[in-house]
Write a protein that holds these residues in place. Structure first.
Motif, PDB file in Angstrom:
ATOM      1  N   GLN A   3      23.165  -0.453  11.920  1.00  0.00           N
ATOM      2  CA  GLN A   3      22.821  -0.148  10.537  1.00  0.00           C
ATOM      3  C   GLN A   3      21.387  -0.541  10.266  1.00  0.00           C
ATOM      4  O   GLN A   3      20.958  -1.637  10.651  1.00  0.00           O
ATOM      5  N   LEU A   4      20.668   0.334   9.614  1.00  0.00           N
ATOM      6  CA  LEU A   4      19.339   0.043   9.095  1.00  0.00           C
ATOM      7  C   LEU A   4      19.400   0.320   7.598  1.00  0.00           C
ATOM      8  O   LEU A   4      19.662   1.446   7.182  1.00  0.00           O
ATOM      9  N   VAL A   5      19.180  -0.717   6.813  1.00  0.00           N
ATOM     10  CA  VAL A   5      19.324  -0.596   5.368  1.00  0.00           C
ATOM     11  C   VAL A   5      17.981  -0.872   4.710  1.00  0.00           C
ATOM     12  O   VAL A   5      17.484  -2.004   4.734  1.00  0.00           O
ATOM     13  N   GLU A   6      17.430   0.194   4.109  1.00  0.00           N
ATOM     14  CA  GLU A   6      16.140   0.056   3.431  1.00  0.00           C
ATOM     15  C   GLU A   6      16.352  -0.359   1.977  1.00  0.00           C
ATOM     16  O   GLU A   6      17.357  -0.017   1.362  1.00  0.00           O
ATOM     17  N   SER A   7      15.359  -1.061   1.450  1.00  0.00           N
ATOM     18  CA  SER A   7      15.375  -1.429   0.037  1.00  0.00           C
ATOM     19  C   SER A   7      13.941  -1.582  -0.435  1.00  0.00           C
ATOM     20  O   SER A   7      13.016  -1.687   0.378  1.00  0.00           O
ATOM     21  N   GLY A   8      13.773  -1.597  -1.761  1.00  0.00           N
ATOM     22  CA  GLY A   8      12.456  -1.861  -2.328  1.00  0.00           C
ATOM     23  C   GLY A   8      11.742  -0.653  -2.892  1.00  0.00           C
ATOM     24  O   GLY A   8      10.651  -0.791  -3.458  1.00  0.00           O
ATOM     25  N   GLY A   9      12.313   0.523  -2.749  1.00  0.00           N
ATOM     26  CA  GLY A   9      11.665   1.704  -3.299  1.00  0.00           C
ATOM     27  C   GLY A   9      11.736   1.728  -4.817  1.00  0.00           C
ATOM     28  O   GLY A   9      12.411   0.913  -5.445  1.00  0.00           O
ATOM     29  N   GLY A  10      11.003   2.672  -5.405  1.00  0.00           N
ATOM     30  CA  GLY A  10      11.028   2.795  -6.843  1.00  0.00           C
ATOM     31  C   GLY A  10       9.879   3.621  -7.357  1.00  0.00           C
ATOM     32  O   GLY A  10       9.190   4.307  -6.598  1.00  0.00           O
ATOM     33  N   LEU A  11       9.687   3.526  -8.663  1.00  0.00           N
ATOM     34  CA  LEU A  11       8.614   4.258  -9.350  1.00  0.00           C
ATOM     35  C   LEU A  11       7.482   3.285  -9.653  1.00  0.00           C
ATOM     36  O   LEU A  11       7.715   2.232 -10.273  1.00  0.00           O
ATOM     37  N   VAL A  12       6.281   3.657  -9.245  1.00  0.00           N
ATOM     38  CA  VAL A  12       5.117   2.800  -9.428  1.00  0.00           C
ATOM     39  C   VAL A  12       3.944   3.658  -9.897  1.00  0.00           C
ATOM     40  O   VAL A  12       3.824   4.825  -9.502  1.00  0.00           O
ATOM     41  N   GLN A  13       3.097   3.072 -10.706  1.00  0.00           N
ATOM     42  CA  GLN A  13       1.899   3.778 -11.151  1.00  0.00           C
ATOM     43  C   GLN A  13       0.857   3.822 -10.029  1.00  0.00           C
ATOM     44  O   GLN A  13       0.838   2.939  -9.159  1.00  0.00           O
ATOM     45  N   PRO A  14      -0.004   4.817 -10.060  1.00  0.00           N
ATOM     46  CA  PRO A  14      -1.090   4.861  -9.071  1.00  0.00           C
ATOM     47  C   PRO A  14      -1.897   3.565  -9.097  1.00  0.00           C
ATOM     48  O   PRO A  14      -2.175   3.007 -10.164  1.00  0.00           O
ATOM     49  N   GLY A  15      -2.234   3.110  -7.894  1.00  0.00           N
ATOM     50  CA  GLY A  15      -2.949   1.847  -7.766  1.00  0.00           C
ATOM     51  C   GLY A  15      -2.052   0.648  -7.617  1.00  0.00           C
ATOM     52  O   GLY A  15      -2.528  -0.459  -7.312  1.00  0.00           O
ATOM     53  N   GLY A  16      -0.766   0.834  -7.817  1.00  0.00           N
ATOM     54  CA  GLY A  16       0.176  -0.267  -7.725  1.00  0.00           C
ATOM     55  C   GLY A  16       0.595  -0.579  -6.308  1.00  0.00           C
ATOM     56  O   GLY A  16       0.083   0.010  -5.336  1.00  0.00           O
ATOM     57  N   SER A  17       1.533  -1.517  -6.200  1.00  0.00           N
ATOM     58  CA  SER A  17       2.018  -1.974  -4.899  1.00  0.00           C
ATOM     59  C   SER A  17       3.535  -1.975  -4.861  1.00  0.00           C
ATOM     60  O   SER A  17       4.196  -2.097  -5.902  1.00  0.00           O
ATOM     61  N   LEU A  18       4.048  -1.855  -3.661  1.00  0.00           N
ATOM     62  CA  LEU A  18       5.482  -1.981  -3.406  1.00  0.00           C
ATOM     63  C   LEU A  18       5.648  -2.597  -2.029  1.00  0.00           C
ATOM     64  O   LEU A  18       4.801  -2.407  -1.146  1.00  0.00           O
ATOM     65  N   ARG A  19       6.759  -3.309  -1.860  1.00  0.00           N
ATOM     66  CA  ARG A  19       7.116  -3.782  -0.531  1.00  0.00           C
ATOM     67  C   ARG A  19       8.505  -3.274  -0.195  1.00  0.00           C
ATOM     68  O   ARG A  19       9.465  -3.572  -0.909  1.00  0.00           O
TER      69      ARG A  19
END
Length: 115
Positions: A3-19
C-alpha cells in the motif's frame, strides 16, 4: 499487500506551499526508489522527483528549485515539499515505489493551485 497512501493535497493559492506525504507498507521501504509523479487533465503522467535508496535525487526541470523530495526510512514515508506553487502545478500527484521489476503506485492526491 503493498500500500502507498498519499496525503497532503488540497487547494492552494499561487505562490503557496504544500507538503505531500506517502506512507508505504508491505515493502522493504529502504530498498526502494521512491518517486512522485503527476498527471494533469488531458496530459500524460510525468516524473516530478525521485529519490533512490541511497538518497540520490532526480528532478524535473519544471519544478527545479521549487520542489524537494525526502524520505524517512524509519517511518516508511516519502515527502514532497512544494514551494512557490504555480497554476500549472495543478494535477493529481502519485507516489511510486520501484525496485527492479517491482513497481507500485498510490491512488493519488489532488493538488489545485488557484486564486
Amino acid at each position: 499487500q503493498v500500500q502507498l497512501v498519499e496525503s497532503g493535497g488540497g487547494l492552494v493559492q499561487p505562490g503557496g506551499s504544500l507538503r505531500l506525504s506517502c506512507a508505504a507498507s508491505g515493502i522493504i521501504f529502504s530498498s526502494y526508489t521512491m518517486g512522485w509523479y503527476r498527471q494533469a487533465p488531458g496530459k500524460q503522467r510525468e516524473l516530478v522527483l525521485i529519490i533512490s535508496s541511497g538518497g540520490g535525487t532526480n528532478v524535473a526541470d519544471s519544478v527545479k528549485g521549487r520542489f524537494t523530495i525526502s524520505r524517512d526510512n524509519a517511518k516508511n514515508t516519502v515527502y514532497l515539499q512544494m514551494n512557490s506553487l504555480k497554476p500549472e502545478d495543478t494535477a493529481t500527484y502519485y507516489c511510486n515505489a520501484k525496485y527492479y521489476k517491482y513497481n507500485y503506485w498510490g491512488q493519488g492526491t489532488q493538488v489545485t493551485i488557484s486564486s
